[in-house]
Write a protein that holds these residues in place. Structure first.
Motif, mmCIF file in Angstrom:
data_model
loop_
_atom_site.group_PDB
_atom_site.id
_atom_site.type_symbol
_atom_site.label_atom_id
_atom_site.label_comp_id
_atom_site.label_asym_id
_atom_site.label_seq_id
_atom_site.Cartn_x
_atom_site.Cartn_y
_atom_site.Cartn_z
ATOM 1 N N GLY A 1 0.785 -1.224 0.000
ATOM 2 C CA GLY A 1 0.000 0.000 0.000
ATOM 3 C C GLY A 1 0.819 1.278 0.000
ATOM 4 O O GLY A 1 0.271 2.364 -0.077
ATOM 5 N N GLN A 2 2.126 1.153 0.091
ATOM 6 C CA GLN A 2 3.016 2.309 0.096
ATOM 7 C C GLN A 2 3.392 2.682 -1.340
ATOM 8 O O GLN A 2 3.444 1.823 -2.212
ATOM 9 C CB GLN A 2 4.301 1.994 0.880
ATOM 10 C CG GLN A 2 4.063 1.669 2.339
ATOM 11 C CD GLN A 2 3.527 2.868 3.092
ATOM 12 O OE1 GLN A 2 3.963 3.987 2.888
ATOM 13 N NE2 GLN A 2 2.558 2.629 3.967
ATOM 14 N N PRO A 3 3.702 3.967 -1.586
ATOM 15 C CA PRO A 3 4.171 4.352 -2.924
ATOM 16 C C PRO A 3 5.460 3.599 -3.272
ATOM 17 O O PRO A 3 6.235 3.242 -2.389
ATOM 18 C CB PRO A 3 4.442 5.852 -2.796
ATOM 19 C CG PRO A 3 3.683 6.293 -1.598
ATOM 20 C CD PRO A 3 3.596 5.114 -0.682
ATOM 21 N N LEU A 4 5.668 3.361 -4.565
ATOM 22 C CA LEU A 4 6.851 2.624 -4.991
ATOM 23 C C LEU A 4 8.140 3.390 -4.710
ATOM 24 O O LEU A 4 9.193 2.776 -4.523
ATOM 25 C CB LEU A 4 6.749 2.267 -6.477
ATOM 26 C CG LEU A 4 5.592 1.335 -6.828
ATOM 27 C CD1 LEU A 4 5.536 1.097 -8.331
ATOM 28 C CD2 LEU A 4 5.718 0.013 -6.083
ATOM 29 N N ILE A 5 8.070 4.736 -4.706
ATOM 30 C CA ILE A 5 9.193 5.539 -4.229
ATOM 31 C C ILE A 5 8.639 6.583 -3.259
ATOM 32 O O ILE A 5 7.496 7.018 -3.392
ATOM 33 C CB ILE A 5 9.987 6.222 -5.372
ATOM 34 C CG1 ILE A 5 9.125 7.203 -6.151
ATOM 35 C CG2 ILE A 5 10.633 5.200 -6.280
ATOM 36 C CD1 ILE A 5 9.912 8.058 -7.142
ATOM 37 N N SER A 6 9.458 6.966 -2.294
ATOM 38 C CA SER A 6 9.014 7.924 -1.285
ATOM 39 C C SER A 6 9.054 9.349 -1.832
ATOM 40 O O SER A 6 9.641 9.624 -2.881
ATOM 41 C CB SER A 6 9.916 7.826 -0.049
ATOM 42 O OG SER A 6 11.202 8.356 -0.341
ATOM 43 N N ASP A 7 8.457 10.251 -1.084
ATOM 44 C CA ASP A 7 8.478 11.665 -1.471
ATOM 45 C C ASP A 7 9.908 12.202 -1.516
ATOM 46 O O ASP A 7 10.257 12.966 -2.408
ATOM 47 C CB ASP A 7 7.638 12.503 -0.510
ATOM 48 C CG ASP A 7 6.150 12.256 -0.671
ATOM 49 O OD1 ASP A 7 5.740 11.757 -1.739
ATOM 50 O OD2 ASP A 7 5.392 12.566 0.269
ATOM 51 N N PRO A 42 15.718 -8.748 -15.423
ATOM 52 C CA PRO A 42 14.338 -8.236 -15.496
ATOM 53 C C PRO A 42 13.737 -8.030 -14.107
ATOM 54 O O PRO A 42 13.962 -8.806 -13.192
ATOM 55 C CB PRO A 42 13.586 -9.329 -16.252
ATOM 56 C CG PRO A 42 14.641 -10.057 -17.012
ATOM 57 C CD PRO A 42 15.885 -9.972 -16.186
ATOM 58 N N ARG A 43 13.018 -6.949 -13.960
ATOM 59 C CA ARG A 43 12.310 -6.557 -12.741
ATOM 60 C C ARG A 43 13.224 -6.288 -11.543
ATOM 61 O O ARG A 43 12.796 -6.345 -10.408
ATOM 62 C CB ARG A 43 11.240 -7.575 -12.378
ATOM 63 C CG ARG A 43 10.139 -7.587 -13.424
ATOM 64 C CD ARG A 43 8.984 -8.358 -12.959
ATOM 65 N NE ARG A 43 9.195 -9.760 -13.276
ATOM 66 C CZ ARG A 43 8.302 -10.685 -13.107
ATOM 67 N NH1 ARG A 43 7.134 -10.385 -12.623
ATOM 68 N NH2 ARG A 43 8.549 -11.927 -13.419
ATOM 69 N N SER A 44 14.503 -5.993 -11.803
ATOM 70 C CA SER A 44 15.402 -5.615 -10.705
ATOM 71 C C SER A 44 15.646 -4.113 -10.702
ATOM 72 O O SER A 44 16.177 -3.573 -9.737
ATOM 73 C CB SER A 44 16.731 -6.346 -10.827
ATOM 74 O OG SER A 44 17.412 -5.917 -11.998
ATOM 75 N N GLY A 45 15.267 -3.446 -11.766
ATOM 76 C CA GLY A 45 15.550 -2.025 -11.906
ATOM 77 C C GLY A 45 14.923 -1.164 -10.836
ATOM 78 O O GLY A 45 15.525 -0.192 -10.381
ATOM 79 N N ARG A 46 13.717 -1.502 -10.416
ATOM 80 C CA ARG A 46 13.036 -0.688 -9.417
ATOM 81 C C ARG A 46 13.778 -0.738 -8.082
ATOM 82 O O ARG A 46 13.906 0.278 -7.394
ATOM 83 C CB ARG A 46 11.598 -1.148 -9.249
ATOM 84 C CG ARG A 46 10.768 -0.135 -8.508
ATOM 85 C CD ARG A 46 9.313 -0.456 -8.559
ATOM 86 N NE ARG A 46 9.063 -1.735 -7.916
ATOM 87 C CZ ARG A 46 7.948 -2.428 -8.027
ATOM 88 N NH1 ARG A 46 6.981 -1.982 -8.769
ATOM 89 N NH2 ARG A 46 7.787 -3.559 -7.407
ATOM 90 N N ALA A 47 14.308 -1.916 -7.718
ATOM 91 C CA ALA A 47 15.073 -2.034 -6.477
ATOM 92 C C ALA A 47 16.375 -1.239 -6.567
ATOM 93 O O ALA A 47 16.747 -0.525 -5.634
ATOM 94 C CB ALA A 47 15.360 -3.501 -6.170
ATOM 95 N N VAL A 48 17.055 -1.347 -7.700
ATOM 96 C CA VAL A 48 18.305 -0.612 -7.893
ATOM 97 C C VAL A 48 18.027 0.892 -7.894
ATOM 98 O O VAL A 48 18.759 1.675 -7.279
ATOM 99 C CB VAL A 48 19.009 -1.052 -9.200
ATOM 100 C CG1 VAL A 48 20.238 -0.213 -9.470
ATOM 101 C CG2 VAL A 48 19.375 -2.526 -9.136
#
Length: 175
Positions: free
Chosen positions: A34-40, A129-135
């Motif tokens: 439920g949290q945004p994928l990146i913080s403010d 694939p799909r590791s970019g968001r974590a990096v």
């Protein structure tokens, strides 16, 4: 849509659509928790880098610069023609990327500055694939720390390996 402030009274402010920004998209989406994928704070840090990138005029031109066409005003020495503001923005931009290192700086450049989507950035940087968001999350956190938006983590626990009260011996073991 938000409008960026004008840089001079003779020019109108360019419109900037948050929906077209990969950071805006990530900020608007929620994860499974439920949290945004990146913080403010991560968003603010990424936007600050993007603004410096644009002010530094580091993006390649896609059209001819008609402002100087036929005037002979261009000397061919592009760095000499930069304004002081552009030079300062370049210094800030390079300092920010230097602070996060080349591994994290490359994804910041792709996503924040060049507006590459996550899949495109993963392909360009040879990420799984799909590791970019974590990096990207790690990179944005390091960038926020560089800008002073986040405090450096406190290191508690072991600060040394010697026994309490022991003192180092000068000159090594044989002294």
């Amino acid at each position: 849509m938000r409008v960026m402030p004008a840089q001079s009274p003779n020019h109108s402010a360019p419109a900037f659509n948050d929906a077209e920004s990969p950071l805006g998209w990530l900020r608007a989406r929620r994860g499974k928790n439920g949290q945004p994928l990146i913080s403010d704070l991560q968003f603010v840090a990424g936007e600050r880098l993007r603004v410096d990138f644009e002010r530094a005029m580091l993006a390649g031109r896609t059209t001819l610069n008609w402002d100087l066409a036929g005037t002979g005003a261009r000397t061919g020495n592009a760095p000499a023609e930069l304004s002081d503001g552009a030079i300062a923005a370049r210094r800030r931009y390079h300092a920010a990327l230097d602070s996060v290192g080349p591994e994290l700086g490359s994804i910041l450049e792709q996503v924040c500055c060049l507006s590459a989507g996550m899949e495109q950035a993963e392909r360009l940087l040879n990420l799984p694939p799909r590791s970019g968001r974590a990096v990207l999350g790690l990179a944005l956190t390091a960038l926020a720390r560089h800008y002073g938006l986040l405090a450096a983590p406190r290191r508690e626990g072991v600060v040394g390996w010697s026994a309490p009260g022991s003192r180092p011996v000068a000159g090594g073991a044989g002294a």
